[in-house]
Motif scaffolding. Structure first.
Motif, PDB file in Angstrom:
ATOM      1  N   UNK A 185     -17.931  -6.908 -18.521  1.00  0.00           N
ATOM      2  CA  UNK A 185     -17.038  -7.162 -19.658  1.00  0.00           C
ATOM      3  C   UNK A 185     -16.742  -5.876 -20.421  1.00  0.00           C
ATOM      4  N   UNK A 186     -17.796  -5.128 -20.696  1.00  0.00           N
ATOM      5  CA  UNK A 186     -17.642  -3.880 -21.454  1.00  0.00           C
ATOM      6  C   UNK A 186     -16.804  -2.860 -20.686  1.00  0.00           C
ATOM      7  N   UNK A 187     -17.149  -2.657 -19.419  1.00  0.00           N
ATOM      8  CA  UNK A 187     -16.450  -1.659 -18.613  1.00  0.00           C
ATOM      9  C   UNK A 187     -14.979  -2.026 -18.416  1.00  0.00           C
ATOM     10  N   UNK A 188     -14.709  -3.308 -18.184  1.00  0.00           N
ATOM     11  CA  UNK A 188     -13.328  -3.747 -17.955  1.00  0.00           C
ATOM     12  C   UNK A 188     -12.467  -3.515 -19.185  1.00  0.00           C
ATOM     13  N   UNK A 189     -12.990  -3.848 -20.359  1.00  0.00           N
ATOM     14  CA  UNK A 189     -12.232  -3.642 -21.596  1.00  0.00           C
ATOM     15  C   UNK A 189     -11.886  -2.171 -21.785  1.00  0.00           C
ATOM     16  N   UNK A 190     -12.833  -1.300 -21.461  1.00  0.00           N
ATOM     17  CA  UNK A 190     -12.591   0.136 -21.631  1.00  0.00           C
ATOM     18  C   UNK A 190     -11.571   0.639 -20.608  1.00  0.00           C
ATOM     19  N   UNK A 191     -11.683   0.176 -19.364  1.00  0.00           N
ATOM     20  CA  UNK A 191     -10.725   0.579 -18.323  1.00  0.00           C
ATOM     21  C   UNK A 191      -9.316   0.130 -18.696  1.00  0.00           C
ATOM     22  N   UNK A 192      -9.190  -1.108 -19.135  1.00  0.00           N
ATOM     23  CA  UNK A 192      -7.873  -1.628 -19.515  1.00  0.00           C
ATOM     24  C   UNK A 192      -7.293  -0.855 -20.694  1.00  0.00           C
ATOM     25  N   UNK A 219       0.848  -1.191   0.000  1.00  0.00           N
ATOM     26  CA  UNK A 219       0.000   0.000   0.000  1.00  0.00           C
ATOM     27  C   UNK A 219       0.883   1.241   0.000  1.00  0.00           C
ATOM     28  N   UNK A 220       0.561   2.175  -0.870  1.00  0.00           N
ATOM     29  CA  UNK A 220       1.340   3.408  -0.920  1.00  0.00           C
ATOM     30  C   UNK A 220       0.422   4.567  -1.305  1.00  0.00           C
ATOM     31  N   UNK A 221       0.800   5.753  -0.866  1.00  0.00           N
ATOM     32  CA  UNK A 221       0.002   6.935  -1.188  1.00  0.00           C
ATOM     33  C   UNK A 221       0.394   7.442  -2.568  1.00  0.00           C
ATOM     34  N   UNK A 222      -0.614   7.642  -3.408  1.00  0.00           N
ATOM     35  CA  UNK A 222      -0.376   8.125  -4.765  1.00  0.00           C
ATOM     36  C   UNK A 222      -1.423   9.180  -5.112  1.00  0.00           C
ATOM     37  N   UNK A 223      -1.075  10.029  -6.033  1.00  0.00           N
ATOM     38  CA  UNK A 223      -2.032  11.012  -6.561  1.00  0.00           C
ATOM     39  C   UNK A 223      -2.682  10.364  -7.776  1.00  0.00           C
ATOM     40  N   UNK A 224      -3.953  10.004  -7.655  1.00  0.00           N
ATOM     41  CA  UNK A 224      -4.605   9.196  -8.679  1.00  0.00           C
ATOM     42  C   UNK A 224      -5.967   9.776  -9.040  1.00  0.00           C
ATOM     43  N   UNK A 225      -6.528   9.228 -10.100  1.00  0.00           N
ATOM     44  CA  UNK A 225      -7.905   9.536 -10.489  1.00  0.00           C
ATOM     45  C   UNK A 225      -8.726   8.265 -10.324  1.00  0.00           C
ATOM     46  N   UNK A 226      -9.875   8.399  -9.671  1.00  0.00           N
ATOM     47  CA  UNK A 226     -10.719   7.241  -9.387  1.00  0.00           C
ATOM     48  C   UNK A 226     -12.070   7.426 -10.067  1.00  0.00           C
ATOM     49  N   UNK A 227     -12.510   6.383 -10.725  1.00  0.00           N
ATOM     50  CA  UNK A 227     -13.806   6.394 -11.408  1.00  0.00           C
ATOM     51  C   UNK A 227     -14.735   5.389 -10.738  1.00  0.00           C
ATOM     52  N   UNK A 228     -15.955   5.841 -10.433  1.00  0.00           N
ATOM     53  CA  UNK A 228     -17.000   4.949  -9.941  1.00  0.00           C
ATOM     54  C   UNK A 228     -18.064   4.842 -11.030  1.00  0.00           C
ATOM     55  N   UNK A 229     -18.513   3.640 -11.284  1.00  0.00           N
ATOM     56  CA  UNK A 229     -19.589   3.437 -12.257  1.00  0.00           C
ATOM     57  C   UNK A 229     -20.500   2.335 -11.741  1.00  0.00           C
ATOM     58  N   UNK A 282     -14.953   7.033 -18.563  1.00  0.00           N
ATOM     59  CA  UNK A 282     -16.349   7.250 -18.191  1.00  0.00           C
ATOM     60  C   UNK A 282     -17.229   7.522 -19.395  1.00  0.00           C
ATOM     61  N   UNK A 283     -16.777   8.388 -20.295  1.00  0.00           N
ATOM     62  CA  UNK A 283     -17.551   8.713 -21.496  1.00  0.00           C
ATOM     63  C   UNK A 283     -17.742   7.482 -22.379  1.00  0.00           C
ATOM     64  N   UNK A 284     -16.680   6.678 -22.498  1.00  0.00           N
ATOM     65  CA  UNK A 284     -16.765   5.481 -23.341  1.00  0.00           C
ATOM     66  C   UNK A 284     -17.737   4.463 -22.752  1.00  0.00           C
ATOM     67  N   UNK A 285     -17.757   4.331 -21.418  1.00  0.00           N
ATOM     68  CA  UNK A 285     -18.692   3.392 -20.781  1.00  0.00           C
ATOM     69  C   UNK A 285     -20.125   3.850 -21.019  1.00  0.00           C
ATOM     70  N   UNK A 286     -20.397   5.144 -20.857  1.00  0.00           N
ATOM     71  CA  UNK A 286     -21.745   5.669 -21.083  1.00  0.00           C
ATOM     72  C   UNK A 286     -22.197   5.419 -22.518  1.00  0.00           C
ATOM     73  N   UNK A 287     -21.302   5.683 -23.456  1.00  0.00           N
ATOM     74  CA  UNK A 287     -21.654   5.511 -24.872  1.00  0.00           C
ATOM     75  C   UNK A 287     -21.919   4.049 -25.202  1.00  0.00           C
ATOM     76  N   UNK A 288     -21.057   3.176 -24.717  1.00  0.00           N
ATOM     77  CA  UNK A 288     -21.203   1.752 -25.032  1.00  0.00           C
ATOM     78  C   UNK A 288     -22.440   1.153 -24.376  1.00  0.00           C
ATOM     79  N   UNK A 289     -22.686   1.508 -23.115  1.00  0.00           N
ATOM     80  CA  UNK A 289     -23.854   0.971 -22.417  1.00  0.00           C
ATOM     81  C   UNK A 289     -25.146   1.473 -23.047  1.00  0.00           C
TER      82      UNK A 289
END
Length: 430
Positions: free
Chosen positions: A343-350, A307-317, A384-391
Protein backbone atom coordinates in the motif's frame (compact mmCIF):
# COMPACT_ATOMS: atom_id res chain seq x y z
CA UNK A 1 -65.51 6.74 -36.62
CA UNK A 2 -63.57 9.29 -34.59
CA UNK A 3 -60.63 8.38 -32.38
CA UNK A 4 -58.92 10.56 -29.77
CA UNK A 5 -55.27 9.84 -29.06
CA UNK A 6 -54.65 11.19 -25.58
CA UNK A 7 -51.18 12.05 -24.34
CA UNK A 8 -50.85 12.76 -20.62
CA UNK A 9 -47.29 13.72 -19.59
CA UNK A 10 -45.65 10.82 -17.78
CA UNK A 11 -48.25 8.23 -18.85
CA UNK A 12 -48.71 5.80 -21.73
CA UNK A 13 -50.55 7.04 -24.79
CA UNK A 14 -54.28 6.27 -24.66
CA UNK A 15 -56.91 5.93 -27.36
CA UNK A 16 -60.61 6.67 -27.00
CA UNK A 17 -63.29 6.11 -29.65
CA UNK A 18 -66.07 8.69 -29.51
CA UNK A 19 -69.48 7.32 -28.57
CA UNK A 20 -72.68 8.68 -30.12
CA UNK A 21 -74.05 11.54 -28.05
CA UNK A 22 -72.23 13.45 -25.32
CA UNK A 23 -68.62 12.66 -24.42
CA UNK A 24 -67.71 14.68 -21.31
CA UNK A 25 -64.02 15.36 -20.60
CA UNK A 26 -62.70 16.32 -17.15
CA UNK A 27 -61.57 15.22 -13.68
CA UNK A 28 -64.96 13.95 -12.52
CA UNK A 29 -65.10 10.15 -12.12
CA UNK A 30 -68.41 9.99 -13.97
CA UNK A 31 -67.06 11.56 -17.17
CA UNK A 32 -66.69 9.69 -20.45
CA UNK A 33 -63.01 10.67 -20.59
CA UNK A 34 -61.41 11.05 -17.16
CA UNK A 35 -58.35 13.30 -17.07
CA UNK A 36 -57.31 13.60 -13.44
CA UNK A 37 -54.91 16.54 -13.72
CA UNK A 38 -54.83 19.72 -11.57
CA UNK A 39 -54.99 21.96 -14.66
CA UNK A 40 -58.27 20.38 -15.82
CA UNK A 41 -61.74 21.25 -14.49
CA UNK A 42 -64.13 18.62 -13.14
CA UNK A 43 -66.22 18.95 -16.29
CA UNK A 44 -63.88 20.72 -18.66
CA UNK A 45 -65.21 20.16 -22.18
CA UNK A 46 -67.79 18.20 -24.13
CA UNK A 47 -67.67 16.47 -27.50
CA UNK A 48 -71.00 15.71 -29.18
CA UNK A 49 -70.83 12.95 -31.78
CA UNK A 50 -73.63 12.55 -34.35
CA UNK A 51 -73.20 9.05 -35.76
CA UNK A 52 -75.76 9.66 -38.52
CA UNK A 53 -73.82 12.53 -40.07
CA UNK A 54 -70.51 11.27 -38.69
CA UNK A 55 -69.67 14.72 -37.32
CA UNK A 56 -68.32 15.79 -33.95
CA UNK A 57 -68.38 19.16 -32.21
CA UNK A 58 -66.38 20.43 -29.24
CA UNK A 59 -67.66 22.80 -26.55
CA UNK A 60 -65.80 24.27 -23.59
CA UNK A 61 -67.86 23.92 -20.37
CA UNK A 62 -66.77 27.21 -18.78
CA UNK A 63 -63.51 25.59 -17.66
CA UNK A 64 -60.95 27.46 -15.56
CA UNK A 65 -58.07 27.17 -18.03
CA UNK A 66 -59.97 27.01 -21.31
CA UNK A 67 -59.97 24.60 -24.26
CA UNK A 68 -57.67 25.06 -27.25
CA UNK A 69 -57.78 23.65 -30.78
CA UNK A 70 -54.67 23.97 -32.92
CA UNK A 71 -53.30 26.46 -30.36
CA UNK A 72 -56.40 28.70 -30.59
CA UNK A 73 -58.80 29.01 -27.65
CA UNK A 74 -62.41 28.22 -28.54
CA UNK A 75 -65.24 30.33 -27.14
CA UNK A 76 -68.13 28.65 -28.94
CA UNK A 77 -69.06 25.26 -30.35
CA UNK A 78 -66.35 24.05 -32.73
CA UNK A 79 -66.76 21.44 -35.48
CA UNK A 80 -63.90 18.99 -35.10
CA UNK A 81 -61.76 18.21 -38.14
CA UNK A 82 -59.53 15.28 -38.98
CA UNK A 83 -55.99 15.77 -37.57
CA UNK A 84 -57.01 18.56 -35.15
CA UNK A 85 -54.93 18.94 -31.98
CA UNK A 86 -56.86 19.71 -28.79
CA UNK A 87 -55.14 21.03 -25.67
CA UNK A 88 -56.94 20.69 -22.35
CA UNK A 89 -54.71 21.79 -19.49
CA UNK A 90 -51.45 19.83 -19.78
CA UNK A 91 -53.08 17.08 -21.88
CA UNK A 92 -52.73 16.87 -25.66
CA UNK A 93 -55.41 15.13 -27.73
CA UNK A 94 -54.90 14.21 -31.39
CA UNK A 95 -58.07 13.72 -33.44
CA UNK A 96 -58.21 11.04 -36.11
CA UNK A 97 -61.15 10.34 -38.43
CA UNK A 98 -60.88 6.76 -39.64
CA UNK A 99 -63.03 7.15 -42.74
CA UNK A 100 -61.17 10.22 -43.95
CA UNK A 101 -59.38 9.43 -47.18
CA UNK A 102 -56.26 11.50 -47.49
CA UNK A 103 -55.05 11.00 -51.02
CA UNK A 104 -51.62 12.31 -50.09
CA UNK A 105 -51.13 9.47 -47.62
CA UNK A 106 -53.02 6.58 -49.25
CA UNK A 107 -51.83 7.08 -52.81
CA UNK A 108 -49.30 4.58 -54.08
CA UNK A 109 -45.80 5.98 -54.36
CA UNK A 110 -43.92 6.11 -57.60
CA UNK A 111 -40.82 4.03 -58.09
CA UNK A 112 -37.47 5.72 -57.47
CA UNK A 113 -35.79 7.74 -54.74
CA UNK A 114 -37.68 9.82 -52.20
CA UNK A 115 -35.60 12.37 -50.24
CA UNK A 116 -35.96 12.35 -46.47
CA UNK A 117 -37.58 15.66 -45.55
CA UNK A 118 -38.79 17.40 -42.42
CA UNK A 119 -42.34 17.45 -43.80
CA UNK A 120 -42.41 13.66 -44.09
CA UNK A 121 -41.22 13.31 -40.51
CA UNK A 122 -43.81 15.75 -39.17
CA UNK A 123 -46.54 13.99 -41.15
CA UNK A 124 -45.66 10.70 -39.49
CA UNK A 125 -45.65 12.25 -36.02
CA UNK A 126 -49.10 13.68 -36.66
CA UNK A 127 -50.78 10.61 -38.13
CA UNK A 128 -49.04 7.67 -36.49
CA UNK A 129 -48.53 8.77 -32.91
CA UNK A 130 -49.52 5.47 -31.30
CA UNK A 131 -47.26 3.33 -33.49
CA UNK A 132 -44.30 5.68 -33.09
CA UNK A 133 -44.85 5.84 -29.34
CA UNK A 134 -44.78 2.04 -29.16
CA UNK A 135 -41.61 1.92 -31.25
CA UNK A 136 -39.94 4.57 -29.09
CA UNK A 137 -40.90 2.70 -25.94
CA UNK A 138 -39.33 -0.52 -27.23
CA UNK A 139 -36.18 1.16 -28.49
CA UNK A 140 -35.62 3.19 -25.33
CA UNK A 141 -36.15 0.40 -22.81
CA UNK A 142 -33.98 -2.31 -24.40
CA UNK A 143 -30.21 -2.09 -24.01
CA UNK A 144 -29.57 -5.06 -26.32
CA UNK A 145 -29.41 -3.36 -29.72
CA UNK A 146 -30.06 -6.48 -31.83
CA UNK A 147 -33.09 -7.38 -29.74
CA UNK A 148 -34.49 -3.85 -30.00
CA UNK A 149 -34.04 -3.68 -33.77
CA UNK A 150 -35.54 -7.16 -34.23
CA UNK A 151 -38.65 -6.17 -32.27
CA UNK A 152 -39.09 -2.96 -34.26
CA UNK A 153 -38.60 -4.86 -37.53
CA UNK A 154 -41.38 -7.26 -36.53
CA UNK A 155 -43.64 -4.34 -35.64
CA UNK A 156 -42.95 -2.64 -38.97
CA UNK A 157 -43.45 -5.85 -40.92
CA UNK A 158 -46.87 -6.35 -39.37
CA UNK A 159 -47.96 -2.73 -39.77
CA UNK A 160 -46.75 -2.40 -43.37
CA UNK A 161 -47.96 -5.80 -44.54
CA UNK A 162 -44.44 -6.72 -45.69
CA UNK A 163 -43.21 -10.27 -46.12
CA UNK A 164 -39.67 -9.42 -45.03
CA UNK A 165 -38.45 -6.54 -42.90
CA UNK A 166 -35.12 -6.03 -41.20
CA UNK A 167 -33.05 -3.19 -39.78
CA UNK A 168 -29.55 -3.90 -41.07
CA UNK A 169 -26.53 -2.37 -39.33
CA UNK A 170 -23.61 -0.90 -41.29
CA UNK A 171 -21.27 -3.79 -40.53
CA UNK A 172 -23.72 -6.12 -42.30
CA UNK A 173 -23.97 -4.13 -45.55
CA UNK A 174 -21.61 -6.53 -47.32
CA UNK A 175 -23.87 -9.46 -46.38
CA UNK A 176 -27.13 -8.12 -47.80
CA UNK A 177 -27.59 -10.94 -50.29
CA UNK A 178 -26.88 -13.54 -47.61
CA UNK A 179 -29.54 -11.87 -45.46
CA UNK A 180 -32.01 -12.13 -48.34
CA UNK A 181 -32.13 -8.51 -49.55
CA UNK A 182 -31.23 -7.18 -53.03
CA UNK A 183 -27.98 -5.20 -52.83
CA UNK A 184 -28.60 -2.82 -55.76
CA UNK A 185 -31.56 -1.12 -54.07
CA UNK A 186 -29.63 -0.78 -50.81
CA UNK A 187 -26.62 0.75 -52.52
CA UNK A 188 -28.79 3.43 -54.12
CA UNK A 189 -30.31 4.28 -50.73
CA UNK A 190 -26.83 4.53 -49.20
CA UNK A 191 -25.33 6.59 -52.02
CA UNK A 192 -28.22 9.05 -52.30
CA UNK A 193 -29.19 8.99 -48.60
CA UNK A 194 -32.81 8.73 -49.66
CA UNK A 195 -35.59 6.19 -49.45
CA UNK A 196 -35.68 3.93 -52.49
CA UNK A 197 -38.86 2.24 -53.69
CA UNK A 198 -38.68 -0.41 -56.39
CA UNK A 199 -41.47 -2.36 -58.08
CA UNK A 200 -40.92 -5.54 -60.01
CA UNK A 201 -40.18 -5.04 -63.66
CA UNK A 202 -38.68 -7.94 -65.57
CA UNK A 203 -36.66 -5.55 -67.71
CA UNK A 204 -35.05 -3.49 -64.94
CA UNK A 205 -35.29 -5.61 -61.81
CA UNK A 206 -31.97 -7.03 -60.61
CA UNK A 207 -31.31 -10.77 -60.74
CA UNK A 208 -31.23 -11.00 -56.93
CA UNK A 209 -34.61 -9.31 -56.65
CA UNK A 210 -36.06 -11.65 -59.28
CA UNK A 211 -34.64 -14.65 -57.45
CA UNK A 212 -36.19 -13.49 -54.16
CA UNK A 213 -39.53 -12.91 -55.96
CA UNK A 214 -39.66 -9.31 -54.77
CA UNK A 215 -42.81 -7.56 -56.00
CA UNK A 216 -42.11 -4.24 -54.28
CA UNK A 217 -39.24 -3.12 -52.06
CA UNK A 218 -38.65 -0.14 -49.78
CA UNK A 219 -35.25 0.74 -48.36
CA UNK A 220 -34.70 3.72 -46.04
CA UNK A 221 -31.26 4.75 -44.73
CA UNK A 222 -30.76 5.35 -41.02
CA UNK A 223 -28.58 8.45 -40.89
CA UNK A 224 -26.51 9.87 -38.05
CA UNK A 225 -24.10 12.80 -38.47
CA UNK A 226 -24.60 12.59 -42.24
CA UNK A 227 -23.45 8.96 -42.25
CA UNK A 228 -25.61 5.95 -43.11
CA UNK A 229 -25.30 3.67 -40.08
CA UNK A 230 -28.11 1.24 -40.90
CA UNK A 231 -30.89 0.44 -43.36
CA UNK A 232 -34.58 -0.23 -42.85
CA UNK A 233 -35.24 -2.72 -45.62
CA UNK A 234 -38.53 -4.42 -46.43
CA UNK A 235 -40.22 -6.01 -49.38
CA UNK A 236 -43.44 -7.69 -50.44
CA UNK A 237 -43.61 -10.89 -52.47
CA UNK A 238 -47.36 -11.42 -52.65
CA UNK A 239 -48.64 -10.39 -56.12
CA UNK A 240 -51.87 -9.16 -54.50
CA UNK A 241 -50.08 -6.92 -51.99
CA UNK A 242 -50.65 -3.18 -52.26
CA UNK A 243 -47.76 -0.95 -53.25
CA UNK A 244 -46.12 1.22 -50.62
CA UNK A 245 -47.97 4.45 -49.79
CA UNK A 246 -47.02 7.94 -48.67
CA UNK A 247 -48.21 7.08 -45.18
CA UNK A 248 -45.91 4.06 -45.03
CA UNK A 249 -43.02 6.16 -46.29
CA UNK A 250 -43.63 8.66 -43.48
CA UNK A 251 -43.68 5.90 -40.88
CA UNK A 252 -40.44 4.38 -42.12
CA UNK A 253 -38.63 7.72 -42.15
CA UNK A 254 -39.83 8.57 -38.63
CA UNK A 255 -38.68 5.20 -37.32
CA UNK A 256 -35.33 5.62 -39.07
CA UNK A 257 -34.78 8.74 -36.94
CA UNK A 258 -35.68 6.82 -33.79
CA UNK A 259 -33.40 3.94 -34.80
CA UNK A 260 -30.49 6.34 -35.43
CA UNK A 261 -30.78 7.74 -31.91
CA UNK A 262 -31.01 4.26 -30.42
CA UNK A 263 -28.02 2.91 -32.32
CA UNK A 264 -25.90 5.87 -31.28
CA UNK A 265 -27.08 5.55 -27.68
CA UNK A 266 -26.23 1.84 -27.49
CA UNK A 267 -22.85 2.35 -29.19
CA UNK A 268 -22.00 5.11 -26.72
CA UNK A 269 -23.17 2.97 -23.80
CA UNK A 270 -21.04 0.05 -25.01
CA UNK A 271 -18.05 2.35 -25.48
CA UNK A 272 -18.41 3.74 -21.97
CA UNK A 273 -18.68 0.23 -20.52
CA UNK A 274 -15.53 -0.87 -22.33
CA UNK A 275 -13.68 2.26 -21.28
CA UNK A 276 -14.72 1.70 -17.67
CA UNK A 277 -13.39 -1.87 -17.77
CA UNK A 278 -10.11 -0.67 -19.26
CA UNK A 279 -9.86 2.08 -16.68
CA UNK A 280 -10.33 -0.42 -13.87
CA UNK A 281 -7.73 -2.72 -15.42
CA UNK A 282 -5.13 0.01 -15.92
CA UNK A 283 -5.62 1.34 -12.40
CA UNK A 284 -4.25 -1.96 -11.11
CA UNK A 285 -0.84 -0.87 -12.39
CA UNK A 286 -0.76 2.89 -12.86
CA UNK A 287 -1.78 6.09 -11.19
CA UNK A 288 -5.18 7.60 -12.04
CA UNK A 289 -3.56 10.56 -13.81
CA UNK A 290 -1.74 8.20 -16.17
CA UNK A 291 -4.85 6.19 -17.08
CA UNK A 292 -6.00 8.73 -19.67
CA UNK A 293 -2.77 8.25 -21.63
CA UNK A 294 -3.39 4.53 -21.98
CA UNK A 295 -7.04 5.06 -22.87
CA UNK A 296 -5.92 7.46 -25.62
CA UNK A 297 -3.53 4.78 -26.88
CA UNK A 298 -6.39 2.29 -26.91
CA UNK A 299 -8.66 4.65 -28.87
CA UNK A 300 -6.10 4.94 -31.68
CA UNK A 301 -6.36 1.32 -32.84
CA UNK A 302 -8.86 -0.18 -30.35
CA UNK A 303 -6.17 -2.36 -28.82
CA UNK A 304 -4.40 -2.24 -25.49
CA UNK A 305 -0.91 -0.69 -25.67
CA UNK A 306 1.45 -3.14 -27.34
CA UNK A 307 4.97 -4.00 -26.22
CA UNK A 308 7.32 -1.25 -27.30
CA UNK A 309 10.91 -0.26 -26.67
CA UNK A 310 11.25 2.81 -24.47
CA UNK A 311 14.01 4.56 -22.58
CA UNK A 312 12.81 4.21 -19.00
CA UNK A 313 13.88 4.14 -15.37
CA UNK A 314 13.12 0.99 -13.41
CA UNK A 315 13.00 0.71 -9.64
CA UNK A 316 13.22 -2.57 -7.72
CA UNK A 317 12.25 -2.65 -4.06
CA UNK A 318 11.91 -5.66 -1.78
CA UNK A 319 11.89 -6.64 1.87
CA UNK A 320 15.29 -7.93 2.95
CA UNK A 321 15.49 -11.39 4.55
CA UNK A 322 11.79 -11.88 3.87
CA UNK A 323 11.97 -15.68 4.08
CA UNK A 324 13.37 -15.64 7.60
CA UNK A 325 10.92 -12.92 8.61
CA UNK A 326 7.97 -14.92 7.26
CA UNK A 327 9.07 -18.03 9.19
CA UNK A 328 9.40 -15.98 12.37
CA UNK A 329 6.07 -14.11 12.12
CA UNK A 330 3.96 -16.75 10.43
CA UNK A 331 1.80 -16.27 7.35
CA UNK A 332 -0.71 -13.94 9.01
CA UNK A 333 1.87 -11.65 10.61
CA UNK A 334 4.04 -11.44 7.52
CA UNK A 335 0.97 -10.95 5.34
CA UNK A 336 0.00 -7.83 7.31
CA UNK A 337 3.50 -6.38 6.86
CA UNK A 338 3.37 -7.15 3.14
CA UNK A 339 -0.06 -5.49 2.84
CA UNK A 340 1.16 -2.25 4.40
CA UNK A 341 4.34 -2.41 2.35
CA UNK A 342 2.44 -2.77 -0.94
CA UNK A 343 0.00 0.00 0.00
CA UNK A 344 2.73 2.43 0.99
CA UNK A 345 4.98 1.72 -1.99
CA UNK A 346 2.12 1.88 -4.51
CA UNK A 347 0.93 5.27 -3.26
CA UNK A 348 4.45 6.66 -3.58
CA UNK A 349 4.97 5.19 -7.07
CA UNK A 350 1.65 6.60 -8.27
CA UNK A 351 2.49 10.00 -6.81
CA UNK A 352 5.60 10.03 -9.00
CA UNK A 353 3.71 8.88 -12.13
CA UNK A 354 5.10 5.37 -12.18
CA UNK A 355 3.63 2.00 -13.10
CA UNK A 356 3.77 -0.74 -10.48
CA UNK A 357 4.02 -4.52 -10.69
CA UNK A 358 4.07 -6.75 -7.61
CA UNK A 359 6.83 -9.36 -7.32
CA UNK A 360 6.31 -11.61 -4.31
CA UNK A 361 7.81 -9.66 -1.41
CA UNK A 362 8.77 -6.70 -3.59
CA UNK A 363 7.69 -4.38 -6.34
CA UNK A 364 8.91 -3.31 -9.76
CA UNK A 365 8.12 0.26 -10.78
CA UNK A 366 8.61 1.76 -14.25
CA UNK A 367 8.95 5.49 -14.91
CA UNK A 368 8.89 7.14 -18.33
CA UNK A 369 6.23 5.00 -20.00
CA UNK A 370 4.08 7.94 -21.06
CA UNK A 371 4.95 10.70 -23.48
CA UNK A 372 4.36 13.43 -20.91
CA UNK A 373 7.03 12.14 -18.50
CA UNK A 374 10.46 13.66 -19.13
CA UNK A 375 12.05 13.47 -15.67
CA UNK A 376 11.74 9.74 -15.09
CA UNK A 377 15.25 9.31 -13.62
CA UNK A 378 14.53 11.89 -10.95
CA UNK A 379 11.06 10.48 -10.29
CA UNK A 380 12.47 6.96 -9.81
CA UNK A 381 15.10 8.17 -7.32
CA UNK A 382 12.54 10.29 -5.43
CA UNK A 383 10.28 7.24 -5.20
CA UNK A 384 13.05 5.06 -3.78
CA UNK A 385 14.01 7.63 -1.14
CA UNK A 386 10.37 8.12 -0.15
CA UNK A 387 9.82 4.36 0.23
CA UNK A 388 12.91 4.03 2.45
CA UNK A 389 11.81 6.94 4.63
CA UNK A 390 8.23 5.75 4.98
CA UNK A 391 9.13 2.13 5.68
CA UNK A 392 11.60 3.28 8.33
CA UNK A 393 8.75 5.06 10.13
CA UNK A 394 6.48 2.02 9.81
CA UNK A 395 9.06 -0.33 11.37
CA UNK A 396 8.04 0.81 14.86
CA UNK A 397 4.43 -0.21 14.24
CA UNK A 398 5.53 -3.64 12.97
CA UNK A 399 7.30 -4.40 16.29
CA UNK A 400 9.91 -6.12 14.17
CA UNK A 401 12.88 -4.84 12.23
CA UNK A 402 11.89 -4.58 8.57
CA UNK A 403 14.49 -3.39 6.06
CA UNK A 404 13.87 -2.51 2.43
CA UNK A 405 16.36 -2.77 -0.40
CA UNK A 406 16.10 -0.36 -3.35
CA UNK A 407 17.73 -0.42 -6.77
CA UNK A 408 17.26 1.97 -9.72
CA UNK A 409 18.37 1.44 -13.31
CA UNK A 410 17.88 3.67 -16.37
CA UNK A 411 18.11 2.44 -19.96
CA UNK A 412 16.22 0.91 -22.92
CA UNK A 413 13.62 -1.76 -22.20
CA UNK A 414 10.62 -3.39 -23.86
CA UNK A 415 7.55 -2.56 -21.81
CA UNK A 416 3.81 -3.06 -22.21
CA UNK A 417 1.00 -5.52 -21.69
CA UNK A 418 0.83 -9.23 -22.47
CA UNK A 419 -1.90 -11.82 -22.23
CA UNK A 420 -5.54 -12.06 -23.36
CA UNK A 421 -7.92 -9.11 -22.75
CA UNK A 422 -9.51 -10.80 -19.74
CA UNK A 423 -6.12 -11.40 -18.05
CA UNK A 424 -3.74 -8.67 -19.14
CA UNK A 425 -0.50 -8.25 -17.22
CA UNK A 426 2.06 -5.47 -17.30
CA UNK A 427 5.59 -6.66 -18.05
CA UNK A 428 9.13 -5.34 -18.62
CA UNK A 429 11.79 -7.04 -20.74
CA UNK A 430 15.43 -6.02 -20.90
Amino acid sequence: MWTLRIHIPGYRLQEYSLLPGKNIIGRDKGNSIILDRPSISRQHAQIDYDSNSDTATLLDLSSTNGTFVNNQQINSRYTIQHRDTIHIGSVTIKVHHHTTKDSSTTAELSEGTHPITRELLLGALDLHTVLLYEVAERLNTITDLNKALTEVSSLLKKHMGADRCKIILKEQFDKLHELGFPKTIAQTAIDQKSTVIKYRDTETTSASAMLLRVRSALCTPVISNDEVIALIYMYKTNPESNSFTQSELEITIAISHQAALTIQRVILFSKLQKEQKLRQMFQRFISPQEVNYFLDEYQKDHETPKLKERYVSILFADIENSTALAEKLGAKGFGEILRQYYTTATEIVFKNRGIVKYLGDGILAVFGMTENTSQHEQEAVQTGLAILETMSKLTNSFKHSVHTGIGVKTGPAVVGYVGPPQRLEFTVLG
